[in-house]
Design an enzyme around this catalytic site. Structure first.
Site, PDB file in Angstrom:
ATOM      1  N   CYS A   1       0.830  -1.710  -0.148  1.00 56.46           N
ATOM      2  CA  CYS A   1      -0.212  -0.183  -0.060  1.00 56.46           C
ATOM      3  C   CYS A   1       0.736   1.721  -0.187  1.00 56.46           C
ATOM      4  O   CYS A   1       1.607   1.587  -1.068  1.00 56.46           O
ATOM      5  CB  CYS A   1      -0.776  -0.012   0.754  1.00 56.46           C
TER       6      CYS A   1
ATOM      7  N   GLU B   1      -2.388  -8.969   2.760  1.00 59.74           N
ATOM      8  CA  GLU B   1      -2.675  -9.579   4.100  1.00 59.74           C
ATOM      9  C   GLU B   1      -4.144  -9.314   4.040  1.00 59.74           C
ATOM     10  O   GLU B   1      -4.601 -10.800   5.508  1.00 59.74           O
ATOM     11  CB  GLU B   1      -1.884  -9.003   5.246  1.00 59.74           C
TER      12      GLU B   1
ATOM     13  N   HIS C   1      -3.786  -4.768  -0.548  1.00 63.20           N
ATOM     14  CA  HIS C   1      -3.738  -5.129   0.868  1.00 63.20           C
ATOM     15  C   HIS C   1      -3.481  -6.966   0.580  1.00 63.20           C
ATOM     16  O   HIS C   1      -4.390  -7.878   0.975  1.00 63.20           O
ATOM     17  CB  HIS C   1      -4.094  -4.956   1.865  1.00 63.20           C
TER      18      HIS C   1
END
EC number: 4.3.2.10
Length: 209
Positions: free
Chosen positions: A79, A182, A180
């Protein structure tokens, strides 16, 4: 060991949980020596580009990250962390970045809601190690208002949001995800597993020297 850079502007907790989930050895740190001793580095980030660069400079991490980037050690920006890898940003003011990747961070100017938030399709452009097991057209999770205006040769994933948003970029040992991983479910976990594999390969290559 993967070093997650903690400079007060990152989505540290979610990245940490993701690495724990895939069984990666990691440390959360801003200590220069620990970063240099690591086998790979993740630079997360949420917030404004100029503030992030100021904080990195205050902690003497600009030099550290530039050395890591030029050392062939695997480095993944996420990001804002990805945006910081570029030469400069137009966010709030012209501000120099880490200059590890060519390009400029520009504001999204599209007829859609800003920030670009939510799931979007990621079209693969070329093949890299982090694409192993990742299907073309997978959906990933974004939260951003700025995007990288950069050469096509470093773009390996694109999402459409009124403009072609470079979702994933790479050059040699340096990787950047505008989305993202994750927070992108199984697809994101697979990408992080692949990064873990790249880190392990780099570590093995150093042991054989």
């Amino acid at each position: 060991m993967i070093a997650i850079i903690d400079y007060g502007m990152g989505n540290i907790r979610s990245v940490e949980q993701a690495l724990k989930h895939i069984g990666a050895a990691y440390i959360v740190t801003s200590d220069k020596e620990e970063i240099f001793r690591s086998d790979g580095v993740i630079l997360p980030g949420v917030g404004a580009f100029p503030k992030a660069m100021d904080v990195l400079e205050e902690k003497d991490l600009v030099r550290v990250l530039q050395e890591i980037g030029r050392s062939r050690k695997p480095l993944l920006g996420i990001c804002l962390g990805m945006q910081l890898l570029f030469e400069k940003s137009e966010e709030l003011q012209d501000c120099n970045g880490l200059s590890l990747l060519p390009g400029v961070i520009r504001k999204l100017k599209v007829p859609y809601k800003i920030p670009h938030m939510g799931w979007n399709e990621l079209k693969k452009e070329g093949e890299i190690a982090l694409w192993n097991g990742v299907e073309d057209g997978s959906f990933v999770y974004y939260v951003h208002s700025y995007y990288a205006d950069c050469p096509n040769e470093i773009v390996y994933g694109i999402s459409d949001y009124g403009v072609k948003v470079p979702g994933f970029v790479a050059k040699e040992n340096i990787y950047g995800a505008q989305f993202h991983p994750e927070k992108s479910g199984d697809i994101g976990m697979q990408m992080l597993k692949n990064f873990k594999g790249v880190v392990e390969s780099w570590k093995s290559s150093q042991l054989s020297i």
